[in-house]
Structures are given as C-alpha cells and as structure tokens.
Write an enzyme that holds these catalytic residues in place. Sequence first.
Site, mmCIF file in Angstrom:
data_model
loop_
_atom_site.group_PDB
_atom_site.id
_atom_site.type_symbol
_atom_site.label_atom_id
_atom_site.label_comp_id
_atom_site.label_asym_id
_atom_site.label_seq_id
_atom_site.Cartn_x
_atom_site.Cartn_y
_atom_site.Cartn_z
ATOM 1 N N GLY A 166 12.278 19.109 57.850
ATOM 2 C CA GLY A 166 11.056 19.811 57.436
ATOM 3 C C GLY A 166 11.068 21.257 57.885
ATOM 4 C CB SER A 167 8.223 23.523 58.420
ATOM 5 O OG SER A 167 7.544 23.006 57.304
ATOM 6 C CB THR A 168 11.805 22.509 62.677
ATOM 7 O OG1 THR A 168 12.487 21.431 62.036
ATOM 8 C CG2 THR A 168 10.557 21.970 63.340
ATOM 9 C CE LYS B 81 9.023 26.235 55.561
ATOM 10 N NZ LYS B 81 7.601 25.844 55.675
#
Lengths: 602, 397
Positions: A301-303, A305
């Site tokens: 997921g967003s980690t 990014k």
Amino acid sequence: MARRTREQAGGAGGGTRLRALLLGGMVLLAFSAVIARAAKVQLFDVSRLSRLARDQTRREIEWAPRRGKILDRNGMPLAVTEDVESIFADPTAFETPAERGHAADLLSKALRVPREKILKKLEGDKQFSWVQRRLDEDASARVHALGVDRLDGIELVREPKRFYPQRELAGQVLGFVGEEAGQEGLERELEPFLRGKSVQVAAVRDARGTMVMEGGAPDPTMLTGATITTTLDANVQLTAERELRRAVTDARAAGGWAIVMDAQSGALLALANAPEFDANKPGRDPGVWRNRAVQDQIEPGSTIKSFLMAIAFEEKVTTSTENFFCELGSWRQFGRTIHDTHPIGNATPTEILSHSSNICAAKIGLRLGAKRLLDGLHSFGFGERCDVGIPGEGRGQMHDAAHIANIAVATTAFGQGMSATGLQTVMAMGAIANGGVLLKPYLVEKIVSADGATLRTGGREEVRRVIRSETAKTVTAMLEEVTQKGGTGTKAALADFRVAGKTGTAQKVDPVHGGYTQKNLASFLGFVPADAPRLVILVTVDEPEVHRMGGEAAAPAWSAIAKEALRQLGVSPSPRHEEAQNQGATAGHASKLAQLEKRSAR
Amino acid sequence: MSARAAGLRATARARASGDESRSSSALRFDPALLAAVLLLTTFGVVMVYSASAVFASEKLHDTFWFFKRQALGAIGGLAALFAALKLGYKRLEKLATPLLLTAVVLLILVQVPGLGHAAGGARRWLSLGGFTFQPSELAKLAFVIWLARSLAKKGERVQSFSVGLAPHLLMLGLFAALLLVEPDFGTTVVLALMTFALLFVAGAQLSWLFGIGLAALPVAGFLIWRSPYRLQRVMTFLDPWKDARGHGYQTVESLLGFGAGGAFGVGLGESHQKLFFLPAAHTDFILSIVGEELGFIGVATVLCLFGLLVWRGMRAAHAATDAFGCYLALGLTLLISFEALVNAGMALALLPTKGMALPFFSYGMTSMVVTLFLCGVLLSISGGPGGFLKRAEGGRR
C-alpha cells in the site's frame, strides 16, 4: 621301637600305611582334577566365557544432549532447558486388574486425564509405556502428593524440557521444540547450534542394572548446545507486543505485527505478532505459529510511496518544488479509476506524501516508467528475501518490467499489484533513514558454544547503496511532514522527537475471487529521530474494523512503541528538535551540529 | 626356604635324638605345613576384602566391614592355632566325649526358635551375645576327634562290623540327621566322606564299605529327590546354560568369572562379577573371584596350597606316634581338603551347587577360627617323630 609304640602296640593293620598313602594320593588326584578343570575353563573356554561376561557388564550409555539457551541482547533468558519429570509404566508389573485400576485412578486424578485413556497405556504385554512426558510443575506436585511414584509398575524419570520463561514474549520469533527438534522460528533455524551433542559413555553395569561410569559423567559442556544471544530487546519487544495488542483490540482487528529495527545496524530489536503465541503451549494450529511480519507477503500500500519518491528524486524526474495535479480525488486512466482518500488539487511531492495521493503517485510512477520504477524497487530490496534467519521468510512478488501493463505501473507506484513482507518495507525504510544504504537485517547477535568459543557474530551488513545520501535527506524531510499538521500520520508524532514516516492503508486482495475485498491492512512505517535516525518501526494492523486507516489504527501504537523504545535505548531528545520548536530558522545548522555531536559520542 | 630347612633340620635332629618326650626341642612342628596355613590365611583374607568391598560399601556403607571381621577371625584363629600347638593334640583325646556331647546339644539348640538364627532358608547359626556362631563347625571338629579316638581305641577290632563299623555309622547317622534338619547337606556329605575314608584307612573291610556306600546311594537319592531345591541344583548341574538366568545363574556367573580371568586375571580388585552378578561372591563363590581377578595362575596357586596342605597333613599322620594322632591328622586333613574340593568343584561346575565354604577363603569368623584351630592340632601332630604308621610298616615286613 617298642618304646615308641607303647600305646598301640600291634594296633595298626598291615595295610594301614598303604591305605593312607592310597587315600592321600586320591585326594591329591582330586585336586589335580580340579586344577585341570580350571585350566579348561580359564585357558581353553576363555574366549567364549570372557565375551559373555563382558557382554553382560559393558554398556554404552547415551547421554542426551542439552539444548542451548536463547537470550535477548541483555542476557535475559527467552528459551531455557530444565529437567522435569516424565512418567512411564511397566504394564507387566501389575499383578491384578485391581492393582492396575488403582494406578489408573491415581494417575487420572494427578494428571487430570480421563481414566480410560490412562488405563489403555497401562495394559498390554510390553514392559515400557510412556504415561505422560514432561509434566508441568503442578502435575508433578500432584503426582508426589498422591504417592503415584510409589506404586509398583509406575516410574518417574527426569527429562529435559524447553521452557520459555517470558511466556508469549517473541513467541513466533523463537518458535518451539517438538519431540525431536526445533519446529519453528529460531528454534528450527538454529537447530544445529542449539541441539548439543549426545555423548556415548562406556559404563559397567552391575547385576542390579546400576550403571557405574568408568570415566564419570560426561562434561556438561560436551552435551550442551550453544547459547544464542539475539538482537531482541525484551523490554522493547514487550512494549511492541503490548501496544500492538492494544491497537488490534481498539480497531477490533484480526491481528497485526510490529517490527523495531536499529536504523544504523539492521539489528531487529523487536519482532511482534498479534495474536501472541506462547511456545510453552504450542498447540496444533500452525496459524498462530506464523511469524506474519516476516512470512506474510501482502500488498504494502501507500508506504511504498516513500520509495517511489526516493527513486523519482534519485532519477531526477521531479523536483521538490514541482506541482502535480492530483485530479481532486478521482482519475480515470487505462480503463480504471484511481481514487484518493483525501482528494486534493495541486500538490508538491511533499504534499503528495503527506496526503498520500494515489493519483499523483501513479503519475510519478508513469513518468519513471516500468523499468526505472521496478529496478528502483528491486534496489530497495523488494522481490528478494532479506535472509534474516527465520524459516519460511517471504520473498514478495513484483511485476516483470518487460511484461508489465501501464495500469500495473500506475498501481505499483502506490503499492498495489505487488507484494512485500513487513520486514522488506522496514529494510527499505531503513535505507532512507541511514542515508541511502540497504542493510541486511539480523536477529542473532552472537552464538557462543558451551565451552566458550564464539561460533558466529552478527553485525551491520550492507547489501547495497540504493540512493545518494542527499536524496535520502530530501525524502526524510518530506516524510517528516507526514506526521506534521495536515499529514495523514499526525498520530505517530512524538513530543520530544522528530518522526519521519508514511501511513499505509492497503485493500486486501481476495485470494479466492481475485480483485479487492472490503478488508484492509492499516500500517505506519517510519523512523525516529528523523534528524539522527536510531529506530525504524513498522506497525501493521490486519483487518481493522473501527479505525480503518493506517494513520488511525497503526500510528498511535507506532508512537507509543517509539517513545518507549527510545527511552529503553536511552536516546535523549535531540537539541535540534527543541530548538526547532523555538526558532525554525537555524534548523539546517543545528542538524549538522547534532550529527557532529553524535559522531563524537561514538 | 631357610625356615623350612631349619624345620627339617629340627625334625631330623628330633628324630636323631630319638627322644620325643624332650619338650625343650626347638621345633615341634612342620614349618612347611605352617607356611601353607599362613599363606592360605593371608591370601584368603585379602580375597575376602577384594570380593566384598563393593557389596559392603553398598549395603553397610563400610568397605572394610567384611574384611575387618575376617581379619579378626584370622587373628583369633591364629591364637587358637598356637594354643592348640602349645597344648598338644593329646589333651583332645580326653575331651573327645564332652566335645561330642556339646556339639550334639548345640546342634539341637540351633533348632530352638529364639536361639537359632536362620539365614538363606537354613537354621545354622546360634546367637551368643552379639556374635553368631555355627554349631556345625564345632560338630565337624568334635566328630573327627571322637572318630579318631574311637578308631584308635578299637584297633584291630575295626574289622568287625558290630564293634568297628556300626557305632561309627550310627554316630554319623545322628550327626547327619541333625545337620540335615538345618539343612546342611554339604557338611553332611563331607563328614560322611571323611568317616568312610578313615574307616578305610583304619582297616575296615572293603566289602562292607562298598556295601554301605551302595546302600547310602538310594538314601542320598531320596534326600535329593524329596527336596526341590536340591533336585533343581542337580538338574542345573547337568546343564547350567539351559537356565542361565534362573537356577543355573550362580553356576553360569561363576564360570563367566573364571572365563573372564583367563590365564592371568583382570587384576586384583578389578572383578566385574562381584558387582552383584555373582551371588555369595565373598562366601561360597569366592574362588570364582580369585579366578577372575588373578586368573588360572591364582586358582592354581590356591589349589596347590591346598595340595601342599594335604601332603604335609599326610606327613603329619606319618609323624604321629600313636593311632589317635594318626587318625586325627588324617581326619583333619581330609576334612579341610574335602571342603576345598567340594567348594572348588561347585564353583567350577564339576559338582552341583551346595552351601559349602572354601576353608581359609570364604567369609565366616567361626569357620576361620575352627579351621585354624584344626591346623594347630594338625601342626602339633606334625612335630612327632613318627611311629604308628612306621610300626605298621615294620609289622608288615
């Protein structure tokens, strides 16, 4: 002559002397016969007889090995071996069914096992049958109180048993020991070191079966396995487990995991999983043995990014001042609509991270292109095992740069369509924290054999430089904003330390039907202090139902763990942070000062 | 060697002087016989220690428990030996009847509950103060003295059945009955053998002896048949390996001990058999421990020392001036040698197992004192200038 035989003149018959001689000769002949017999037995039958005699007295006794200890970094025992009692029976020793029944009654009472089950073990023709092995303390006490040990046909022996004195602490990391060998975790991975050696001892057995060892009992150091000192810090581990449990309970989640790593060395200080697992009672459900932080491969997921930004800056495809349009929360591209949870319009890379915009992450990913994006992620360690030394470690999956669809490039950029273990994301974040170098994580500080020889030591091991230190600094500054006002991870912030990190809220893939389920993983991944990183910490909450976002479910636990871990390690609040709150202008100068101080302190 | 030479010289001088009444004569005994006795005693005490140390430390928490008692028995026995030597055997002739009566009374007393003390299924011990005492040891002594005196008194009349044979056989029967009640089959057999041997030497008719011997066989057979353990022992004797873990156990373990020793043994104190494999290692089966620790050399030495004792014992009979001394010397020599033969034969599986001590070796204070006393008597006879048998020889010429 006549004078001498005055008493018995003419008493002895003519044959008396002859008869006496004859008798003497016969007696001597009989002695000769006995000597001849001794000669036959001792000189001619000797090989057969002496072999038989040796067979019945000589025995090799095998001394069971003694498993080595597992300690935390400060020497606190995590796994030890102690002698406990086992009960066995000689079913043939019971003379009447009543006697057997009586024994079964008492055993059933003492062991709290149904009578029929015990009775089955007391029946049969064999002379040996385990009734129950490795009793716990209470059962042992009941056995003695009831006098079970005094029954004919029931015997007690002491056997080594593995104990985990801290109970469920680091249960999944330690694993457990089965009848023969370590089954999971470090117990299994380090089996060859821990096991110890069995020793054969020559002994003489007397007719009662008592063994008399000729050379005495073997030296315990010959039997005992090596002592493993892990990098785990029992206090940090305890905190991580407590806070993780609280986060899981608060979010009514299914479980979760947390990792605390030394940012500069790669040593793992804590590796927690919820629900906990007490290796003293391993049970039969492999699900609870699972060290999910290391074994589960999930969409990060967003980690991800954070790493996307690092790659983009490293490849110079963007600058920190460039403005991206984040499509106000919804962007249709390649036949799919990408959504943002926090819709925004124009945003700098810093804002993209702090608001965790999927749309702009996709745009940056597409600008990098499949090759540079995937190569960059590979470089950060994704798609390869960390080799931390835990069995069954996950590797994670990534698209192949040559065959990747554009939409997949876009989704990979915000952490979908790829999988990684929790540990991989921690190591990748470690690379940003320590100035650009990917480290190899390690769990074993040292292995020392029973005779004091050091067999293995652990330490900082660099895998590769991933990004330049300037890039690392830039991304760190951006990640600090995530925990600042307006970011998604404000709840991870600490009063006395600067925190850099990234929230993650990943939808879980439906393993059966494909696509995404309504369940998700909420996580926070970051490091602290941001200006002189000491710890990289990951907290992931699996399937939260109340606080579904990473910033809600995981960030509070993250900050609690970080606060306690820093306190445990004796990290004092950086002067720069205090100053920064007073006068933000001199930040850059103070940061250098802090680093200098740190260097001189080493 | 020099002692022996001196002794021979002394004996020769005594003979040459032709005056056996001169009490100041330097040596009135056979030094070779004394040497054999002392060697056997010393050897025996050492072996008791070696065979019993492990058992004693395990059971009594004192490694020297048996050794100390056996050594005490040896010291007491040597005192008895020198007393007997000093007093001379002739005084025993007058004591023959009182001793015999005492022995019979004690053999009866041992059967009285409270006085008699049983061990291993046999009532053989009398408790006197803290000491236990085996009346059968005294019985052997009393019987042999009585028999020697009786035979000496009867002279030529031994050849007749009613005077020469019947009284002795009746007395033997009484003793045998009392001993068999204990039961002590071994002592009975030894006494019977000794009686027949002495009757033979004294001139009893061979046809009678053979006849009685044949008649005794069914009796012995019946005794064996009636007692399950004796029958078992005989069966075991025929094939000890058949039931090596059961009834043949002692015999097999004893043989294993001998076998393990080989020619030179495993070394004094190194026996493995005595680690409870061999029951009665320090009593009835001590020869097996000798065999294991000192090998064939050790066993042959023990048996040769007994052989020396027999030779010098026979010589003592020769040296006796009178019939009583002659028969007594023969009887005592035969008593010791039959015991040794039966014991060694049993340990080497030549004979069925029976409770029979090896003189000088098997642990037992009573046995030690009595054996050494017998030797003292024998020694006192050995110093004589000879006469009775020489006279017989002369008469024949």
